[in-house]
Design a protein around this motif. Structure first.
Motif, PDB file in Angstrom:
ATOM      1  N   GLY A  58       1.296  20.310   9.639  1.00 55.63           N
ATOM      2  CA  GLY A  58      -0.044  20.298   9.078  1.00 55.63           C
ATOM      3  C   GLY A  58      -0.137  20.740   7.633  1.00 55.63           C
ATOM      4  N   ASP A  59       1.003  20.945   6.954  1.00 48.74           N
ATOM      5  CA  ASP A  59       0.958  21.250   5.525  1.00 48.74           C
ATOM      6  C   ASP A  59       0.346  20.072   4.764  1.00 48.74           C
ATOM      7  OD1 ASP A  59       2.239  23.741   5.847  1.00 48.74           O
ATOM      8  OD2 ASP A  59       4.201  22.783   5.853  1.00 48.74           O
ATOM      9  N   LEU A  60       0.613  18.864   5.250  1.00 49.22           N
ATOM     10  CA  LEU A  60      -0.048  17.665   4.765  1.00 49.22           C
ATOM     11  C   LEU A  60      -1.048  17.233   5.825  1.00 49.22           C
ATOM     12  CD1 LEU A  60       2.929  15.575   3.321  1.00 49.22           C
ATOM     13  CD2 LEU A  60       1.326  17.051   2.082  1.00 49.22           C
ATOM     14  N   ALA A  61      -2.299  17.102   5.441  1.00 49.64           N
ATOM     15  CA  ALA A  61      -3.327  16.728   6.413  1.00 49.64           C
ATOM     16  C   ALA A  61      -3.051  15.335   6.960  1.00 49.64           C
ATOM     17  CB  ALA A  61      -4.699  16.763   5.749  1.00 49.64           C
ATOM     18  N   PRO A  62      -3.132  15.153   8.277  1.00 52.21           N
ATOM     19  CA  PRO A  62      -2.884  13.821   8.848  1.00 52.21           C
ATOM     20  C   PRO A  62      -3.902  12.807   8.362  1.00 52.21           C
ATOM     21  CG  PRO A  62      -3.830  15.311  10.496  1.00 52.21           C
ATOM     22  CD  PRO A  62      -3.503  16.146   9.298  1.00 52.21           C
ATOM     23  N   ARG A  63      -3.442  11.588   8.129  1.00 48.59           N
ATOM     24  CA  ARG A  63      -4.342  10.515   7.697  1.00 48.59           C
ATOM     25  C   ARG A  63      -4.757   9.627   8.864  1.00 48.59           C
ATOM     26  NH1 ARG A  63      -2.325   8.384   1.740  1.00 48.59           N
ATOM     27  NH2 ARG A  63      -2.834  10.304   0.629  1.00 48.59           N
ATOM     28  N   TYR A 181      17.346  23.678  -7.709  1.00 56.19           N
ATOM     29  CA  TYR A 181      16.875  24.789  -6.882  1.00 56.19           C
ATOM     30  C   TYR A 181      16.580  24.262  -5.477  1.00 56.19           C
ATOM     31  CZ  TYR A 181      16.540  27.344 -11.243  1.00 56.19           C
ATOM     32  OH  TYR A 181      16.850  27.965 -12.435  1.00 56.19           O
ATOM     33  N   GLY A 182      17.334  24.762  -4.502  1.00 58.28           N
ATOM     34  CA  GLY A 182      17.306  24.224  -3.155  1.00 58.28           C
ATOM     35  C   GLY A 182      18.357  23.127  -3.053  1.00 58.28           C
ATOM     36  N   PHE A 183      19.059  23.077  -1.916  1.00 48.17           N
ATOM     37  CA  PHE A 183      20.151  22.098  -1.823  1.00 48.17           C
ATOM     38  C   PHE A 183      20.193  21.490  -0.435  1.00 48.17           C
ATOM     39  CE2 PHE A 183      24.519  20.468  -2.222  1.00 48.17           C
ATOM     40  CZ  PHE A 183      24.426  19.911  -3.487  1.00 48.17           C
ATOM     41  N   GLY A 184      19.171  20.667  -0.173  1.00 47.31           N
ATOM     42  CA  GLY A 184      19.104  19.961   1.097  1.00 47.31           C
ATOM     43  C   GLY A 184      19.442  18.499   0.935  1.00 47.31           C
ATOM     44  N   ALA A 185      18.731  17.660   1.689  1.00 48.67           N
ATOM     45  CA  ALA A 185      19.052  16.238   1.760  1.00 48.67           C
ATOM     46  C   ALA A 185      18.988  15.574   0.392  1.00 48.67           C
ATOM     47  CB  ALA A 185      18.097  15.556   2.727  1.00 48.67           C
ATOM     48  N   SER A 186      17.870  15.714  -0.310  1.00 43.95           N
ATOM     49  CA  SER A 186      17.710  15.042  -1.588  1.00 43.95           C
ATOM     50  C   SER A 186      18.613  15.632  -2.658  1.00 43.95           C
ATOM     51  CB  SER A 186      16.245  15.109  -2.035  1.00 43.95           C
ATOM     52  OG  SER A 186      16.011  14.265  -3.140  1.00 43.95           O
ATOM     53  N   PRO A 239      10.407  23.896  -1.383  1.00 41.43           N
ATOM     54  CA  PRO A 239       8.935  23.914  -1.458  1.00 41.43           C
ATOM     55  C   PRO A 239       8.388  25.323  -1.699  1.00 41.43           C
ATOM     56  CG  PRO A 239       9.622  23.850   0.831  1.00 41.43           C
ATOM     57  CD  PRO A 239      10.894  23.802   0.017  1.00 41.43           C
ATOM     58  N   ALA A 240       9.005  26.040  -2.633  1.00 42.81           N
ATOM     59  CA  ALA A 240       8.701  27.447  -2.862  1.00 42.81           C
ATOM     60  C   ALA A 240       8.116  27.636  -4.248  1.00 42.81           C
ATOM     61  CB  ALA A 240       9.971  28.277  -2.695  1.00 42.81           C
ATOM     62  N   ALA A 258      11.231  19.525 -13.304  1.00 45.23           N
ATOM     63  CA  ALA A 258      10.591  18.536 -12.436  1.00 45.23           C
ATOM     64  C   ALA A 258      10.477  19.119 -11.037  1.00 45.23           C
ATOM     65  CB  ALA A 258      11.406  17.243 -12.402  1.00 45.23           C
ATOM     66  N   ILE A 259       9.288  19.038 -10.460  1.00 48.07           N
ATOM     67  CA  ILE A 259       9.045  19.556  -9.109  1.00 48.07           C
ATOM     68  C   ILE A 259       9.012  18.363  -8.162  1.00 48.07           C
ATOM     69  CG2 ILE A 259       7.475  20.863  -7.632  1.00 48.07           C
ATOM     70  CD1 ILE A 259       6.502  22.295 -10.163  1.00 48.07           C
ATOM     71  N   ALA A 260       9.989  18.302  -7.261  1.00 46.15           N
ATOM     72  CA  ALA A 260      10.224  17.075  -6.507  1.00 46.15           C
ATOM     73  C   ALA A 260       9.459  16.982  -5.196  1.00 46.15           C
ATOM     74  CB  ALA A 260      11.723  16.914  -6.229  1.00 46.15           C
ATOM     75  N   GLY A 261       8.965  18.063  -4.667  1.00 41.72           N
ATOM     76  CA  GLY A 261       8.381  18.031  -3.334  1.00 41.72           C
ATOM     77  C   GLY A 261       6.949  17.531  -3.316  1.00 41.72           C
ATOM     78  N   ILE A 262       6.526  17.062  -2.140  1.00 38.67           N
ATOM     79  CA  ILE A 262       5.138  16.635  -1.957  1.00 38.67           C
ATOM     80  C   ILE A 262       4.245  17.826  -1.610  1.00 38.67           C
ATOM     81  CG2 ILE A 262       5.384  16.144   0.518  1.00 38.67           C
ATOM     82  CD1 ILE A 262       3.583  13.703   0.077  1.00 38.67           C
ATOM     83  N   HIS A 263       4.865  18.922  -1.188  1.00 33.37           N
ATOM     84  CA  HIS A 263       4.124  20.140  -0.839  1.00 33.37           C
ATOM     85  C   HIS A 263       4.821  21.319  -1.497  1.00 33.37           C
ATOM     86  CE1 HIS A 263       2.040  23.215   1.480  1.00 33.37           C
ATOM     87  NE2 HIS A 263       3.217  23.734   1.771  1.00 33.37           N
ATOM     88  N   LEU A 264       4.038  22.263  -2.018  1.00 35.44           N
ATOM     89  CA  LEU A 264       4.588  23.439  -2.676  1.00 35.44           C
ATOM     90  C   LEU A 264       3.692  24.619  -2.365  1.00 35.44           C
ATOM     91  CD1 LEU A 264       6.910  24.150  -4.762  1.00 35.44           C
ATOM     92  CD2 LEU A 264       5.121  24.043  -6.513  1.00 35.44           C
ATOM     93  N   SER A 265       4.306  25.752  -2.051  1.00 32.55           N
ATOM     94  CA  SER A 265       3.507  26.961  -1.847  1.00 32.55           C
ATOM     95  C   SER A 265       2.928  27.407  -3.186  1.00 32.55           C
ATOM     96  CB  SER A 265       4.372  28.061  -1.223  1.00 32.55           C
ATOM     97  OG  SER A 265       5.461  28.400  -2.077  1.00 32.55           O
ATOM     98  N   THR A 266       2.034  28.392  -3.148  1.00 34.22           N
ATOM     99  CA  THR A 266       1.301  28.812  -4.340  1.00 34.22           C
ATOM    100  C   THR A 266       2.238  29.276  -5.449  1.00 34.22           C
ATOM    101  OG1 THR A 266      -0.585  29.472  -2.970  1.00 34.22           O
ATOM    102  CG2 THR A 266      -0.468  30.388  -5.199  1.00 34.22           C
ATOM    103  N   VAL A 267       1.971  28.789  -6.647  1.00 32.36           N
ATOM    104  CA  VAL A 267       2.750  29.192  -7.814  1.00 32.36           C
ATOM    105  C   VAL A 267       2.160  30.482  -8.385  1.00 32.36           C
ATOM    106  CG1 VAL A 267       3.504  28.521 -10.127  1.00 32.36           C
ATOM    107  CG2 VAL A 267       3.285  26.783  -8.326  1.00 32.36           C
ATOM    108  N   PRO A 268       2.976  31.509  -8.564  1.00 33.91           N
ATOM    109  CA  PRO A 268       2.435  32.749  -9.139  1.00 33.91           C
ATOM    110  C   PRO A 268       2.068  32.576 -10.604  1.00 33.91           C
ATOM    111  CG  PRO A 268       4.814  32.914  -8.786  1.00 33.91           C
ATOM    112  CD  PRO A 268       4.385  31.616  -8.191  1.00 33.91           C
ATOM    113  N   PRO A 269       1.334  33.527 -11.160  1.00 35.57           N
ATOM    114  CA  PRO A 269       0.932  33.402 -12.575  1.00 35.57           C
ATOM    115  C   PRO A 269       2.142  33.278 -13.493  1.00 35.57           C
ATOM    116  CG  PRO A 269      -0.304  35.143 -11.480  1.00 35.57           C
ATOM    117  CD  PRO A 269       0.767  34.724 -10.526  1.00 35.57           C
ATOM    118  N   LEU A 270       1.984  32.458 -14.525  1.00 33.99           N
ATOM    119  CA  LEU A 270       3.040  32.275 -15.516  1.00 33.99           C
ATOM    120  C   LEU A 270       2.730  33.108 -16.754  1.00 33.99           C
ATOM    121  CD1 LEU A 270       3.481  28.382 -15.321  1.00 33.99           C
ATOM    122  CD2 LEU A 270       4.781  30.148 -14.094  1.00 33.99           C
TER     123      LEU A 270
END
Length: 338
Positions: A58-63, A181-186, A239-240, A258-270
């Motif tokens: 449910g991180d992405l709302a179902p269509r 950053y992150g080393f999974g499938a993609s 997705p962090a 470049a941020i590759a994910g379709i979902h990302l948790s909240t980005v802290p202040p820069l």
């Protein structure tokens, strides 16, 4: 003409929620005949993407309700619509994340169909490959490189293509230093592409197994922290959101994240002078165009990267998502029709 199946099995998202709550359910459903520009394919393999997990949880709302996930589909054509010319019954095809666009908006007309307001996605708007059969728009299907098994080819259709677009968006200079950053499938496919292009790749991941794999595949370093030397470009696959300032701080002047994910948790202040000043750039990656897909499949046909696969029978699709959520998969999980 061979008789078409009347029903097929499919894993559907019954009620989105934590993967431990078993949001997927295996059902039987009618097989839809393909429309004029569509193909009906028997699924031979389907990669398991983190986006499938986001949809299940449910991180992405179902269509649409009870949609079958899966958008790295390798199938065999069993029927085609009257207007289809590029595929024949018996051909192998690939169905990817982008399932359709309007073809007429300003984005579609200028080569940016990934930004189309009416874009549709496999496994989100249309039933995907966590099933025995799938209907796809032939205009958005791919011919797959010869010499790749179904299990090897499936991850190319999202993990590979999205990684390709992310690498383009990262604006890596020739021979530059790339952080991943992150080393999974993609990431494991993108790293090999970058190395083959002459880049120096540095991987940041918490997983010891992933760090070992990164080094095996040609990374210059793999650790839990960014390297000491400044990076020209970086791609965030995890997705962090908390890693965004970390990745920006590791960039050299003029570097791009470049941020590759379709979902990302909240980005802290820069902090402007630490993370953005000196012309550092942040870019998102939104889906892909068909030209991205064709270009990537052409390039990997020549480069032939290693695809690290963990196979699951289709009947254990729910188990594959549980293992993905728990970080127990190194490389990519692929469902196989058997």
């Amino acid at each position: 003409m061979a008789r078409l199946p009347s029903v097929t099995s499919a894993w559907v998202v019954e009620r989105p929620g934590p993967i431990a709550s078993a949001p997927l359910r295996l059902v039987e459903r009618e097989v839809r005949e393909p429309g004029p520009y569509e193909l009906l394919a028997r699924v031979r393999a389907c990669g398991v993407c983190r986006t499938d997990l986001h949809l299940a949880e449910g991180d992405l709302a179902p269509r649409r309700t009870h949609c079958a996930p899966g958008h790295e589909v390798v199938g065999e054509v069993v029927a085609r619509g009257a207007a289809v010319q590029d595929f024949r019954v018996g051909d192998r095809l690939g169905a990817a994340w982008l399932a359709g666009t309007c073809g007429q908006c300003r984005f579609c007309r200028t080569g940016r169909e990934n930004l189309c307001h009416d874009s549709r996605y496999t496994g989100w708007d249309t039933d995907g490959g966590f099933a025995g059969h799938v209907v796809v728009d032939a205009r958005f299907a791919y011919r797959l490189p010869e010499g790749w098994s179904d299990e090897e080819a499936a991850p190319l259709l999202c993990a590979g293509i999205i990684g390709y677009r992310a690498l383009q968006r990262a604006d890596l200079p020739p021979g530059g230093r790339l952080g991943i950053y992150g080393f999974g499938a993609s990431a494991h496919l993108t790293a090999q592409l970058a190395v083959a292009r002459g880049a120096e790749v540095h991987v940041v991941t918490r997983s010891p197994a992933a760090r070992r794999l990164a080094l095996e595949l040609g990374a210059a370093s793999a650790g839990t922290d960014a390297p000491d030397e400044p990076l020209d470009s970086a791609i965030l696959f995890a997705p962090a959101g908390e890693l965004v300032p970390v990745a920006l701080a590791a960039l050299d002047r003029g570097g791009t994240l470049a941020i590759a994910g379709i979902h990302l948790s909240t980005v802290p202040p820069l902090v402007y002078d630490r993370h953005l000043f000196q012309e550092r750039t942040v870019r998102s990656v939104t889906a892909n165009t068909r030209e991205d897909g064709r270009a990537y499949l052409t390039e990997v046909t020549r480069l032939r990267p290693a695809v690290r696969v963990t196979s699951y029978p289709m009947r254990l699709a729910d188990r594959a998502l549980v293992d993905l959520a728990a970080g127990r998969i190194t490389g990519v999980a692929v469902l196989v029709a058997r």
